[in-house]
Design a protein around this motif. Structure first.
Motif, PDB file in Angstrom:
ATOM      1  N   THR A 197      16.122  -9.266  13.817  1.00 68.34           N
ATOM      2  CA  THR A 197      15.731  -9.721  12.712  1.00 68.34           C
ATOM      3  C   THR A 197      15.141  -8.876  11.704  1.00 68.34           C
ATOM      4  OG1 THR A 197      14.650 -11.724  11.977  1.00 68.34           O
ATOM      5  CG2 THR A 197      13.450 -10.660  13.599  1.00 68.34           C
ATOM      6  N   GLN A 198      15.297  -9.245  10.621  1.00 71.65           N
ATOM      7  CA  GLN A 198      14.700  -8.441   9.301  1.00 71.65           C
ATOM      8  C   GLN A 198      13.132  -8.645   9.264  1.00 71.65           C
ATOM      9  OE1 GLN A 198      16.254  -8.983   5.475  1.00 71.65           O
ATOM     10  NE2 GLN A 198      17.635  -7.083   5.892  1.00 71.65           N
ATOM     11  N   VAL A 199      12.326  -7.700   9.181  1.00 72.19           N
ATOM     12  CA  VAL A 199      10.988  -7.863   8.924  1.00 72.19           C
ATOM     13  C   VAL A 199      10.528  -7.085   7.760  1.00 72.19           C
ATOM     14  CG1 VAL A 199      10.391  -8.306  11.257  1.00 72.19           C
ATOM     15  CG2 VAL A 199      10.584  -6.021  10.706  1.00 72.19           C
ATOM     16  N   HIS A 200       9.413  -7.307   7.145  1.00 77.00           N
ATOM     17  CA  HIS A 200       9.117  -6.921   5.750  1.00 77.00           C
ATOM     18  C   HIS A 200       7.631  -6.256   5.922  1.00 77.00           C
ATOM     19  CE1 HIS A 200      12.874  -8.297   4.386  1.00 77.00           C
ATOM     20  NE2 HIS A 200      12.725  -9.483   4.983  1.00 77.00           N
ATOM     21  N   ALA A 201       7.168  -5.584   4.901  1.00 77.21           N
ATOM     22  CA  ALA A 201       5.776  -5.272   4.990  1.00 77.21           C
ATOM     23  C   ALA A 201       5.733  -4.851   3.251  1.00 77.21           C
ATOM     24  CB  ALA A 201       5.478  -3.887   5.562  1.00 77.21           C
ATOM     25  N   LEU A 202       4.362  -5.045   2.943  1.00 83.80           N
ATOM     26  CA  LEU A 202       4.039  -4.784   1.499  1.00 83.80           C
ATOM     27  C   LEU A 202       3.419  -3.498   1.617  1.00 83.80           C
ATOM     28  CD1 LEU A 202       2.485  -7.979   0.219  1.00 83.80           C
ATOM     29  CD2 LEU A 202       4.633  -7.364  -0.228  1.00 83.80           C
ATOM     30  N   VAL A 203       3.587  -2.597   0.486  1.00 83.62           N
ATOM     31  CA  VAL A 203       2.934  -1.423   0.365  1.00 83.62           C
ATOM     32  C   VAL A 203       2.298  -1.291  -0.940  1.00 83.62           C
ATOM     33  CG1 VAL A 203       3.495   1.130   0.432  1.00 83.62           C
ATOM     34  CG2 VAL A 203       4.908  -0.458   1.644  1.00 83.62           C
ATOM     35  N   ALA A 204       1.118  -1.170  -0.712  1.00 82.07           N
ATOM     36  CA  ALA A 204       0.275  -1.167  -2.185  1.00 82.07           C
ATOM     37  C   ALA A 204      -0.067   0.497  -2.330  1.00 82.07           C
ATOM     38  CB  ALA A 204      -1.099  -1.974  -2.115  1.00 82.07           C
ATOM     39  N   SER A 205      -0.255   1.031  -3.663  1.00 84.06           N
ATOM     40  CA  SER A 205      -0.281   2.178  -4.035  1.00 84.06           C
ATOM     41  C   SER A 205      -1.655   2.709  -3.555  1.00 84.06           C
ATOM     42  CB  SER A 205      -0.328   2.388  -5.481  1.00 84.06           C
ATOM     43  OG  SER A 205       1.228   2.018  -5.769  1.00 84.06           O
ATOM     44  N   GLN A 208      -7.588   5.574  -1.633  1.00 83.78           N
ATOM     45  CA  GLN A 208      -6.749   6.667  -2.245  1.00 83.78           C
ATOM     46  C   GLN A 208      -5.500   7.151  -1.906  1.00 83.78           C
ATOM     47  OE1 GLN A 208      -9.814   9.631  -3.025  1.00 83.78           O
ATOM     48  NE2 GLN A 208     -11.025   8.231  -4.611  1.00 83.78           N
ATOM     49  N   CYS A 209      -4.918   6.202  -1.339  1.00 74.30           N
ATOM     50  CA  CYS A 209      -3.525   6.486  -0.651  1.00 74.30           C
ATOM     51  C   CYS A 209      -2.569   5.116  -0.456  1.00 74.30           C
ATOM     52  CB  CYS A 209      -3.859   7.240   0.540  1.00 74.30           C
ATOM     53  SG  CYS A 209      -4.431   6.195   1.888  1.00 74.30           S
ATOM     54  N   ARG A 210      -1.442   5.278  -0.514  1.00 76.12           N
ATOM     55  CA  ARG A 210      -0.690   3.957  -0.304  1.00 76.12           C
ATOM     56  C   ARG A 210      -0.623   3.504   1.043  1.00 76.12           C
ATOM     57  NH1 ARG A 210       5.486   5.978  -1.707  1.00 76.12           N
ATOM     58  NH2 ARG A 210       5.565   7.733  -0.434  1.00 76.12           N
ATOM     59  N   THR A 211      -0.710   2.439   1.317  1.00 73.21           N
ATOM     60  CA  THR A 211      -1.048   1.612   2.461  1.00 73.21           C
ATOM     61  C   THR A 211       0.017   0.334   2.853  1.00 73.21           C
ATOM     62  OG1 THR A 211      -3.104   2.359   2.270  1.00 73.21           O
ATOM     63  CG2 THR A 211      -3.134   0.749   3.578  1.00 73.21           C
ATOM     64  N   TYR A 212       0.384   0.354   3.956  1.00 71.63           N
ATOM     65  CA  TYR A 212       0.877  -1.071   4.361  1.00 71.63           C
ATOM     66  C   TYR A 212      -0.280  -2.223   4.396  1.00 71.63           C
ATOM     67  CZ  TYR A 212       5.065   1.101   6.441  1.00 71.63           C
ATOM     68  OH  TYR A 212       6.263   1.771   6.460  1.00 71.63           O
ATOM     69  N   GLY A 257       1.371   3.103  11.184  1.00 70.08           N
ATOM     70  CA  GLY A 257       0.946   4.372  10.354  1.00 70.08           C
ATOM     71  C   GLY A 257       0.824   4.024   8.813  1.00 70.08           C
ATOM     72  N   ARG A 258       1.292   5.243   8.211  1.00 71.60           N
ATOM     73  CA  ARG A 258       1.141   5.111   6.704  1.00 71.60           C
ATOM     74  C   ARG A 258       2.692   5.036   6.411  1.00 71.60           C
ATOM     75  NH1 ARG A 258      -3.293   5.306   4.707  1.00 71.60           N
ATOM     76  NH2 ARG A 258      -4.904   6.770   5.228  1.00 71.60           N
ATOM     77  N   PRO A 259       2.796   4.250   5.140  1.00 63.50           N
ATOM     78  CA  PRO A 259       3.978   4.492   4.412  1.00 63.50           C
ATOM     79  C   PRO A 259       4.712   5.715   4.453  1.00 63.50           C
ATOM     80  CG  PRO A 259       2.810   2.946   3.245  1.00 63.50           C
ATOM     81  CD  PRO A 259       1.863   3.696   4.304  1.00 63.50           C
ATOM     82  N   PRO A 260       5.994   6.108   4.623  1.00 57.21           N
ATOM     83  CA  PRO A 260       6.514   7.379   4.338  1.00 57.21           C
ATOM     84  C   PRO A 260       6.526   7.682   2.906  1.00 57.21           C
ATOM     85  CG  PRO A 260       8.249   5.876   4.804  1.00 57.21           C
ATOM     86  CD  PRO A 260       6.845   5.040   5.141  1.00 57.21           C
ATOM     87  N   GLU A 261       6.669   9.114   2.721  1.00 51.68           N
ATOM     88  CA  GLU A 261       6.838   9.766   1.390  1.00 51.68           C
ATOM     89  C   GLU A 261       8.100   9.257   1.036  1.00 51.68           C
ATOM     90  OE1 GLU A 261       4.282  11.157  -0.401  1.00 51.68           O
ATOM     91  OE2 GLU A 261       3.096  10.614   1.448  1.00 51.68           O
ATOM     92  N   GLY A 262       8.418   9.338  -0.502  1.00 51.83           N
ATOM     93  CA  GLY A 262       9.391   8.930  -1.060  1.00 51.83           C
ATOM     94  C   GLY A 262       9.765   7.557  -1.385  1.00 51.83           C
TER      95      GLY A 262
END
Length: 154
Positions: A46-54, A64-68, A129-134
């Motif tokens: 199944t598809q799962v989703h995450a919000l990423v804030a700057s 001071q970093c982007r985060t799930y 962990g942390r969201p990937p770069e890019g």
């Protein structure tokens, strides 16, 4: 409830000048990342989703970093309405033990709740962990959003 901040504060990780004790601020832009997981109940992929804030500003402190960000309590209507179209299986569930409504992933096939602990907190999980770069995926909100409570990693 969403608050509007001056352009000076948007995306800068600066604490708002008022109402700082009314929740945490998810700093724009907010993105939606999508992955897959095996449902614990029906064993379907199944598809799962995450919000990423700057950034997340919590109690006036910036990471001071982007985060799930996950497990958002009593999410603002603007956020749930946007997700209704982009990620219909990331929705508000039944009230938890504290009586709060939380934004959670559900199986697209059987509707079972997909626990955040298995999606965000275990090594090998889709959003560990942390969201990937890019590139992060679709931008869902271009302005900061204040929420009552949420989980995030620092």
């Amino acid at each position: 409830m969403p608050h509007s901040y001056s352009q000076k504060n948007i995306g800068q990780g600066a604490a708002p000048t008022s109402n700082a004790d009314q929740g945490m601020r998810l700093v724009a832009p907010l993105h939606l990342r999508t992955s897959t997981a095996t449902c614990w109940k029906c064993q379907s992929l199944t598809q799962v989703h995450a919000l990423v804030a700057s950034d997340v500003v919590d109690l006036g402190e910036s990471g001071q970093c982007r985060t799930y960000v996950h497990g958002i309590a009593n999410p603002p209507a603007e956020l749930t309405q946007t997700l209704h179209f982009l990620a219909p299986n990331l929705r508000v569930d039944e009230p938890d033990a504290d009586g709060e409504l939380r934004l959670t992933n559900h199986c697209a096939h059987c509707g079972a709740l997909q626990a955040d602990v298995y999606l965000f907190e275990e090594p090998g999980a889709p959003f560990f962990g942390r969201p990937p770069e890019g590139h992060l995926g679709a931008e869902i909100l271009g302005h900061d959003c204040v929420v009552d409570d949420a989980r995030y990693s620092t």
